[in-house]
Design a protein around this motif. Structure first.
Motif, PDB file in Angstrom:
ATOM      1  N   ARG A  79       0.832  -1.206   0.000  1.00 21.43           N
ATOM      2  CA  ARG A  79       0.000   0.000   0.000  1.00 21.43           C
ATOM      3  C   ARG A  79       0.867   1.257   0.000  1.00 21.43           C
ATOM      4  NH1 ARG A  79      -3.531  -3.204   3.285  1.00 21.43           N
ATOM      5  NH2 ARG A  79      -5.651  -3.229   2.404  1.00 21.43           N
ATOM      6  N   ARG A  80       1.984   1.191   0.695  1.00 22.52           N
ATOM      7  CA  ARG A  80       2.884   2.339   0.767  1.00 22.52           C
ATOM      8  C   ARG A  80       3.397   2.734  -0.609  1.00 22.52           C
ATOM      9  NH1 ARG A  80       8.586   2.381   4.158  1.00 22.52           N
ATOM     10  NH2 ARG A  80       9.177   4.543   3.674  1.00 22.52           N
ATOM     11  N   SER A  81       3.691   1.733  -1.451  1.00 21.37           N
ATOM     12  CA  SER A  81       4.192   2.003  -2.801  1.00 21.37           C
ATOM     13  C   SER A  81       3.127   2.692  -3.643  1.00 21.37           C
ATOM     14  CB  SER A  81       4.642   0.708  -3.480  1.00 21.37           C
ATOM     15  OG  SER A  81       5.759   0.147  -2.817  1.00 21.37           O
ATOM     16  N   ILE A  82       1.890   2.173  -3.558  1.00 21.30           N
ATOM     17  CA  ILE A  82       0.794   2.790  -4.322  1.00 21.30           C
ATOM     18  C   ILE A  82       0.580   4.233  -3.854  1.00 21.30           C
ATOM     19  CG2 ILE A  82      -1.631   2.601  -4.950  1.00 21.30           C
ATOM     20  CD1 ILE A  82       0.139   0.350  -6.015  1.00 21.30           C
ATOM     21  N   LEU A  83       0.650   4.426  -2.541  1.00 19.04           N
ATOM     22  CA  LEU A  83       0.477   5.785  -1.985  1.00 19.04           C
ATOM     23  C   LEU A  83       1.562   6.721  -2.516  1.00 19.04           C
ATOM     24  CD1 LEU A  83      -1.138   7.482   0.135  1.00 19.04           C
ATOM     25  CD2 LEU A  83       0.625   6.839   1.786  1.00 19.04           C
ATOM     26  N   LYS A  84       2.813   6.247  -2.512  1.00 16.41           N
ATOM     27  CA  LYS A  84       3.923   7.074  -2.992  1.00 16.41           C
ATOM     28  C   LYS A  84       3.768   7.406  -4.471  1.00 16.41           C
ATOM     29  CE  LYS A  84       7.418   4.552  -1.652  1.00 16.41           C
ATOM     30  NZ  LYS A  84       8.843   4.161  -1.500  1.00 16.41           N
ATOM     31  N   ILE A  85       3.295   6.455  -5.255  1.00 17.85           N
ATOM     32  CA  ILE A  85       3.161   6.672  -6.699  1.00 17.85           C
ATOM     33  C   ILE A  85       2.207   7.830  -6.983  1.00 17.85           C
ATOM     34  CG2 ILE A  85       2.182   5.685  -8.821  1.00 17.85           C
ATOM     35  CD1 ILE A  85       3.357   2.971  -7.874  1.00 17.85           C
ATOM     36  N   PHE A  86       1.032   7.809  -6.383  1.00 15.19           N
ATOM     37  CA  PHE A  86       0.033   8.837  -6.696  1.00 15.19           C
ATOM     38  C   PHE A  86       0.337  10.166  -5.998  1.00 15.19           C
ATOM     39  CE2 PHE A  86      -2.123   5.024  -8.061  1.00 15.19           C
ATOM     40  CZ  PHE A  86      -2.766   5.446  -9.215  1.00 15.19           C
ATOM     41  N   SER A  91      -0.498  21.164  -3.711  1.00 15.58           N
ATOM     42  CA  SER A  91      -0.470  20.057  -4.664  1.00 15.58           C
ATOM     43  C   SER A  91      -0.351  18.716  -3.923  1.00 15.58           C
ATOM     44  CB  SER A  91       0.699  20.221  -5.645  1.00 15.58           C
ATOM     45  OG  SER A  91       0.603  21.437  -6.349  1.00 15.58           O
ATOM     46  N   PHE A  92       0.495  18.674  -2.910  1.00 16.45           N
ATOM     47  CA  PHE A  92       0.674  17.449  -2.120  1.00 16.45           C
ATOM     48  C   PHE A  92      -0.625  17.077  -1.404  1.00 16.45           C
ATOM     49  CE2 PHE A  92       1.604  15.399   1.936  1.00 16.45           C
ATOM     50  CZ  PHE A  92       2.357  14.311   1.525  1.00 16.45           C
ATOM     51  N   LEU A  93      -1.265  18.066  -0.777  1.00 11.02           N
ATOM     52  CA  LEU A  93      -2.517  17.800  -0.058  1.00 11.02           C
ATOM     53  C   LEU A  93      -3.622  17.384  -1.016  1.00 11.02           C
ATOM     54  CD1 LEU A  93      -2.508  20.733   2.539  1.00 11.02           C
ATOM     55  CD2 LEU A  93      -1.909  18.331   2.926  1.00 11.02           C
ATOM     56  N   ALA A  94      -3.621  17.988  -2.221  1.00 10.66           N
ATOM     57  CA  ALA A  94      -4.631  17.625  -3.220  1.00 10.66           C
ATOM     58  C   ALA A  94      -4.465  16.174  -3.673  1.00 10.66           C
ATOM     59  CB  ALA A  94      -4.543  18.567  -4.416  1.00 10.66           C
ATOM     60  N   ALA A  95      -3.225  15.712  -3.717  1.00  8.71           N
ATOM     61  CA  ALA A  95      -2.964  14.338  -4.164  1.00  8.71           C
ATOM     62  C   ALA A  95      -3.183  13.313  -3.055  1.00  8.71           C
ATOM     63  CB  ALA A  95      -1.528  14.234  -4.676  1.00  8.71           C
ATOM     64  N   LEU A  96      -3.339  13.766  -1.832  1.00 10.38           N
ATOM     65  CA  LEU A  96      -3.392  12.847  -0.691  1.00 10.38           C
ATOM     66  C   LEU A  96      -4.649  11.966  -0.725  1.00 10.38           C
ATOM     67  CD1 LEU A  96      -1.812  12.035   1.799  1.00 10.38           C
ATOM     68  CD2 LEU A  96      -3.058  13.778   3.104  1.00 10.38           C
ATOM     69  N   TYR A  97      -5.813  12.564  -0.963  1.00  9.78           N
ATOM     70  CA  TYR A  97      -7.055  11.765  -0.957  1.00  9.78           C
ATOM     71  C   TYR A  97      -7.076  10.726  -2.074  1.00  9.78           C
ATOM     72  CZ  TYR A  97     -11.966  10.559  -1.535  1.00  9.78           C
ATOM     73  OH  TYR A  97     -13.137   9.870  -1.691  1.00  9.78           O
ATOM     74  N   PRO A  98      -6.809  11.102  -3.350  1.00 11.41           N
ATOM     75  CA  PRO A  98      -6.780  10.067  -4.402  1.00 11.41           C
ATOM     76  C   PRO A  98      -5.729   8.990  -4.139  1.00 11.41           C
ATOM     77  CG  PRO A  98      -6.869  12.260  -5.380  1.00 11.41           C
ATOM     78  CD  PRO A  98      -6.612  12.441  -3.927  1.00 11.41           C
ATOM     79  N   ALA A  99      -4.582   9.388  -3.571  1.00  6.88           N
ATOM     80  CA  ALA A  99      -3.527   8.415  -3.284  1.00  6.88           C
ATOM     81  C   ALA A  99      -3.969   7.428  -2.211  1.00  6.88           C
ATOM     82  CB  ALA A  99      -2.259   9.142  -2.846  1.00  6.88           C
ATOM     83  N   LEU A 100      -4.682   7.900  -1.193  1.00  9.02           N
ATOM     84  CA  LEU A 100      -5.190   7.008  -0.144  1.00  9.02           C
ATOM     85  C   LEU A 100      -6.242   6.049  -0.709  1.00  9.02           C
ATOM     86  CD1 LEU A 100      -5.462   9.493   2.862  1.00  9.02           C
ATOM     87  CD2 LEU A 100      -3.889   7.559   2.648  1.00  9.02           C
ATOM     88  N   LYS A 101      -7.108   6.583  -1.578  1.00  6.49           N
ATOM     89  CA  LYS A 101      -8.127   5.709  -2.197  1.00  6.49           C
ATOM     90  C   LYS A 101      -7.456   4.623  -3.030  1.00  6.49           C
ATOM     91  CE  LYS A 101     -12.030   6.120  -2.339  1.00  6.49           C
ATOM     92  NZ  LYS A 101     -13.077   5.452  -1.539  1.00  6.49           N
ATOM     93  N   ALA A 102      -6.395   4.996  -3.767  1.00  4.99           N
ATOM     94  CA  ALA A 102      -5.686   4.006  -4.580  1.00  4.99           C
ATOM     95  C   ALA A 102      -4.994   2.971  -3.694  1.00  4.99           C
ATOM     96  CB  ALA A 102      -4.671   4.699  -5.480  1.00  4.99           C
ATOM     97  N   ALA A 103      -4.377   3.450  -2.604  1.00  7.13           N
ATOM     98  CA  ALA A 103      -3.656   2.532  -1.716  1.00  7.13           C
ATOM     99  C   ALA A 103      -4.585   1.559  -1.013  1.00  7.13           C
ATOM    100  CB  ALA A 103      -2.854   3.344  -0.692  1.00  7.13           C
ATOM    101  N   ASN A 104      -5.834   1.964  -0.808  1.00  8.71           N
ATOM    102  CA  ASN A 104      -6.800   1.108  -0.104  1.00  8.71           C
ATOM    103  C   ASN A 104      -7.623   0.236  -1.048  1.00  8.71           C
ATOM    104  OD1 ASN A 104      -6.082   2.029   2.461  1.00  8.71           O
ATOM    105  ND2 ASN A 104      -7.407   3.833   2.268  1.00  8.71           N
ATOM    106  N   THR A 105      -7.210   0.187  -2.293  1.00  6.21           N
ATOM    107  CA  THR A 105      -7.927  -0.661  -3.260  1.00  6.21           C
ATOM    108  C   THR A 105      -7.833  -2.137  -2.848  1.00  6.21           C
ATOM    109  OG1 THR A 105      -7.494   0.900  -5.063  1.00  6.21           O
ATOM    110  CG2 THR A 105      -8.033  -1.370  -5.675  1.00  6.21           C
ATOM    111  N   ASP A 106      -8.969  -2.800  -2.853  1.00  9.60           N
ATOM    112  CA  ASP A 106      -9.019  -4.227  -2.487  1.00  9.60           C
ATOM    113  C   ASP A 106      -8.914  -5.060  -3.771  1.00  9.60           C
ATOM    114  OD1 ASP A 106      -9.427  -6.736  -1.533  1.00  9.60           O
ATOM    115  OD2 ASP A 106     -11.341  -6.303  -0.556  1.00  9.60           O
ATOM    116  N   PRO A 107      -7.788  -5.747  -3.990  1.00  7.10           N
ATOM    117  CA  PRO A 107      -7.633  -6.514  -5.246  1.00  7.10           C
ATOM    118  C   PRO A 107      -8.656  -7.645  -5.389  1.00  7.10           C
ATOM    119  CG  PRO A 107      -5.863  -7.025  -3.701  1.00  7.10           C
ATOM    120  CD  PRO A 107      -6.613  -5.867  -3.130  1.00  7.10           C
ATOM    121  N   VAL A 108      -9.130  -8.205  -4.295  1.00  5.95           N
ATOM    122  CA  VAL A 108     -10.113  -9.281  -4.359  1.00  5.95           C
ATOM    123  C   VAL A 108     -11.417  -8.789  -4.978  1.00  5.95           C
ATOM    124  CG1 VAL A 108     -11.496 -10.918  -3.001  1.00  5.95           C
ATOM    125  CG2 VAL A 108      -9.112 -10.475  -2.390  1.00  5.95           C
ATOM    126  N   GLN A 109     -11.870  -7.606  -4.523  1.00  8.26           N
ATOM    127  CA  GLN A 109     -13.131  -7.052  -5.038  1.00  8.26           C
ATOM    128  C   GLN A 109     -12.983  -6.652  -6.510  1.00  8.26           C
ATOM    129  OE1 GLN A 109     -16.013  -6.965  -3.463  1.00  8.26           O
ATOM    130  NE2 GLN A 109     -15.095  -7.908  -1.649  1.00  8.26           N
TER     131      GLN A 109
END
Length: 416
Positions: free
Chosen positions: A314-321, A393-411
């Protein structure tokens, strides 16, 4: 925040346009330009306002000093004693006597209000503000008894004066006669035309030697005030406190802050207001980053699920976005700074170009005090503007990055 090789590869792929996803790239470009315009506008406006204040301060203080010691009745009869005390005050670098009086000037049938300023010959010849831009003639020709004076450029234009032109100065408070008061009128010759750069000064000032001013105003050996310059204009009150105690009852000390309080207070309030208002542009740009990243996350949900399945944390996905959003902000900030620097360098040409295209006078000196558009970039303010843009810019990217990091691959991959 250190990025691994595969994280950098994914970031590069997501930042560049991909076939079928051009709309997302366009949304990111809009975010980039919004940040660019916000930074550009803030840097330009704050630099111009700083330059405006600095130019006004330099011109006003350069001509009037940091403070003046003035008699209660407008006269200093014991000015030599006051001058000696002023020069002996710690922190005072210069003190010079002055006479300043509003009178009338008559030249070739044209009459105008003028502000006659009597100065010592040494001060006339060495004053940097007066000598900074002499348009015609020579200030060294303005000497006591020569009958030559120096006039401001706008006054010369109004009265049709040039070097060598005759002009009469009229003092309404002339001599008393059995038939009443007869105005005193003395003829002079224009020896120099100067431009201070402040319209209010250039349209009214007439400079002449002290002895000639005393003769014109029938003031005898007295002067009107003593101009004082100190080591620190911001501490002028504290520096001149000992002098104020010595001249108490004979004169009053007025600082540059008191003489121009309304003007500089208005500039300070406007400066803060403009900074807050223009910062909203960057805030709007941050919302654009939010929307573009949300669309990117929605279209890349399957990719994110696959990355999570093959071991991406999840940390990697968060860093990417977070990096994608912050990169847009950083690139927009850098581009905005470059564009602002170019604009400020060619600001006068830009103003003249817009005036030519529109046919309107954008910089009327009679309204804006100064004859040219000033600029003085403040490194601290520029750093603050850049920091605000990048943080937003960093704060604006925080919410989408958290949503991406919390993606459930099973669903996401359940029906794949």
């Amino acid at each position: 925040m250190f990025l691994s090789a595969y994280e950098r590869l994914i970031i590069k792929r997501y930042l560049l346009p991909v076939k079928g996803e051009g709309f997302i790239f366009i949304a990111a470009i809009f975010s980039f330009f919004a940040i660019l315009l916000g930074v550009w506008a803030l840097v330009i406006v704050m630099s111009v306002m700083n330059g405006f204040r600095a130019e006004l301060f330099d011109k006003i203080v350069g001509l009037n000093g940091h403070a003046v010691v003035q008699g209660y009745d407008g006269r200093l009869d014991d000015w030599r004693d006051v001058l000696r005390e002023a020069k002996a005050t710690p922190g005072v670098t210069e003190a010079t006597p002055l006479i300043e009086q509003p009178l009338l000037a008559n030249a070739q049938g044209r009459v105008g209000a003028v502000l006659v300023r009597g100065m010592t010959e040494a001060d006339i010849h060495s004053n940097a503000t007066l000598g900074g831009k002499v348009l015609a003639g020579n200030l060294r020709d303005v000497t006591a008894g020569s009958g030559r004076i120096a006039v401001g450029s706008q006054l010369a234009q109004t009265l049709g004066l040039s070097v060598g032109s005759p002009v009469s100065i009229i003092n309404p408070a002339g001599r008393s006669t059995p038939f009443g008061t007869v105005p005193r009128e003395i003829g002079y010759t224009v020896g120099a035309v100067f431009e201070i750069g402040v319209f209010e000064f250039d349209k009214a000032y007439v400079v002449m030697p002290m002895a000639d001013a005393q003769s014109l105003m029938l003031s005898g050996d007295s002067v009107g005030m003593i101009e004082v310059t100190t080591t620190d204009p911001d501490q002028v009150r504290d520096i001149l406190q000992p002098l104020a105690q010595k001249v108490a009852g004979r004169a009053v000390i007025t600082t540059w802050e008191q003489m121009n309080a309304s003007l500089f207070e208005a500039l300070a309030v406007e400066r803060v207001a403009m900074f807050v208002i223009l910062s909203i542009i960057i805030l709007v740009a941050a919302f654009n980053i939010v929307s573009s990243l949300i669309m990117l996350v929605r279209t890349r949900t399957r990719d994110i699920a696959i990355l999570r399945t093959i071991g991406a944390e999840r940390r990697s996905i968060l860093k990417i976005f977070l990096t994608i959003g912050t990169t847009i902000g950083v690139l927009g900030t850098i581009a905005g700074l470059i564009l602002a620097a170019i604009f400020l360098y060619f600001r006068q040409s830009v103003v003249r170009g817009v005036e030519f295209l529109t046919g309107q006078n954008l910089w009327d000196p009679s309204i804006r005090f100064l004859t040219e558009l000033p600029s003085k970039p403040d490194p601290f303010e520029i750093f603050l503007i850049c920091a605000i843009a990048i943080v937003f810019s960093f704060l604006a990217a925080l919410y989408p990055a958290l949503k991406a990091a919390n993606t459930d691959p099973v669903q996401v991959l359940r029906y794949e």
